[in-house]
Design an enzyme around this catalytic site. Structure first.
Site, short mmCIF file in Angstrom:
data_model
loop_
_atom_site.label_atom_id
_atom_site.label_comp_id
_atom_site.label_asym_id
_atom_site.label_seq_id
_atom_site.Cartn_x
_atom_site.Cartn_y
_atom_site.Cartn_z
N ARG A 32 1.23 -1.00 0.29
CA ARG A 32 0.04 0.00 -0.11
C ARG A 32 0.92 1.31 0.23
O ARG A 32 2.35 1.33 0.87
CB ARG A 32 -0.32 -0.15 1.34
CG ARG A 32 -1.65 1.35 1.35
CD ARG A 32 -2.61 0.98 2.79
NE ARG A 32 -3.66 2.22 2.49
CZ ARG A 32 -2.94 3.42 3.44
NH1 ARG A 32 -2.51 2.66 4.55
NH2 ARG A 32 -3.78 4.24 4.11
N TYR A 265 -4.46 0.50 16.04
CA TYR A 265 -3.20 0.47 16.96
C TYR A 265 -3.69 -0.01 17.96
O TYR A 265 -3.26 -0.85 19.06
CB TYR A 265 -2.79 1.43 16.57
CG TYR A 265 -1.80 1.77 15.56
CD1 TYR A 265 -0.97 1.05 15.34
CD2 TYR A 265 -2.64 3.08 14.34
CE1 TYR A 265 -0.36 1.16 13.60
CE2 TYR A 265 -1.72 2.74 13.18
CZ TYR A 265 -1.43 2.11 12.69
OH TYR A 265 -0.17 2.26 11.44
#
Length: 381
Positions: A32, A265
């Site tokens: 990506r 996260y």
């Protein structure tokens, strides 16, 4: 420090072949990356920079030749300065036309080799940090909410920028689906940053505040994409500062995605903090009326706490609330200090936990994580 700058940092521009070889050696199947609008079309519209075009073509071809699938993001914080100077960038509706034209160039020049397009990286964080607190470019904000900004309005501009992002995304997606998708066989979506939120206590107030945080962080962008309008919570609290979709705009935004990109996260405790609603001029965080506390476990202060059930909670929530759309986890991982050893066990432990949690989610293992309290989490972690 010591005269160093970021002029030459990772330097993939010159070392892309080495980077791609390392990816292949690592066994990666996808990569990506973001296309820089400023590099490809320096003035924001008009002439394409041939060197920028050449670089992205070479990178894409190199990836494909090594069996690595490119996943491309069109906007990742940076915007051509000319558009910021001309009309304020994302706070102006004019950005919709210019972004669509930029996306058209990318679809036309690279779409024969790109199957996965993301219009915007972390759309929610971009508007919060770029137009409310001023910590990210374009650093627009206003006292007492923002940092040291020279211009901006933290009370209104985050909502304006978000509205124009959604309209620009829908416009680019409509163009792609109409002109390119049948030939190129790709998909297009939008990326959001996702904390998982859990109530700090078992009180009704904290449970309601937790849902409010989900509405402001995730629902702000995903609700319009799925339902065609902002969450009722936001409409009630923000009032006239929250732009409205016309019927035509709502119809264009609704369903204008093939997938939702998720960056996750850490997990946060949430407790109710209605004091911000008493302020005369409020920003997004005051409108949210909550306080956040990061969960902790046996990791160091620097490292992210390992709470894999947070990712599973997000995926279950998206599945249940938004009708189970396709989701790509674009970002997840552990941060480490500089000069860490190659025996990076904190990162191994983190990824092992989150990949396992993802596998549980795919196996439809339902655990009572959505309404966990502070005490429940302390035991589990």
């Amino acid at each position: 420090m010591h005269g160093a700058s970021g002029d030459i940092a990772c330097d993939e521009y010159h070392k892309y072949k080495d980077d791609v070889q390392l990816m292949e050696d690592t066994g990666l199947e996808a990569y990506r990356f973001s296309i820089s609008w400023s590099r490809l079309i320096p003035n924001g519209r008009g002439a394409v920079n041939p060197k920028g075009l050449q670089y992205y073509n070479k990178l894409i071809n190199e990836l494909i030749s090594h069996g690595i699938q490119p996943h491309v993001t069109l906007h990742h914080t940076d915007l051509p300065q000319a558009l910021e100077d001309e009309y304020g960038g994302w706070v102006s509706r004019k950005i919709v036309k210019d972004f669509t034209a930029y996306a058209d160039v990318c679809f036309r020049k690279f779409g024969d080799r790109i199957s996965y397009w993301t219009t915007m990286n972390e759309a929610n964080v971009f508007v919060l940090e770029g137009y409310d607190t001023g910590f990210l470019p374009p650093q627009r904000c206003s006292p007492p909410y923002g940092g040291n900004c020279s211009t901006g309005n933290s009370s209104t501009e985050p909502y304006m920028a978000a509205h124009h992002i959604l309209l620009a995304h829908a416009s680019a997606a409509r163009l792609y689906k109409k002109r390119y998708q049948d030939k190129q066989h790709g998909v297009i979506g939008l990326n959001v940053f996702c904390y998982w939120f859990i109530p700090l206590t078992n009180s009704t107030e904290d449970k309601i505040a937790t849902q409010r945080a989900k509405d402001f962080y995730l629902g702000w962008f995903v609700d319009p994409l799925v339902f065609g309008d902002y969450p009722q919570t936001m409409k009630k609290i923000v009032g006239s500062r929250l732009p409205s979709f016309t019927y035509a705009e709502s119809s264009q935004v609704k369903g204008s995605f093939d997938f939702i990109g998720v960056n996750h996260y850490i997990t946060m405790y949430v407790n109710d903090n209605p004091s911000g609603l008493n302020m005369e001029d409020r920003d997004v965080l005051a409108d949210m009326a909550v306080q956040f506390t990061r969960i902790r476990n046996d990791t160091s202060i620097f490292e992210y706490p390992i709470a894999p059930w947070g990712l599973q909670g997000i995926l279950e929530y998206i599945k249940q609330f938004y009708g189970n759309p396709p989701v790509y986890i674009h970002e997840n991982g552990q941060r480490t200090r500089r000069n860490s050893t190659l025996e990076d066990w904190p990162r191994v432990k983190y990824l092992h936990g989150y990949i396992g949690s993802l596998l549980d989610a795919l196996r439809y293992v339902c655990r009572p994580y959505i309404n966990l309290t502070h005490d429940d989490v302390r035991v589990l972690s």
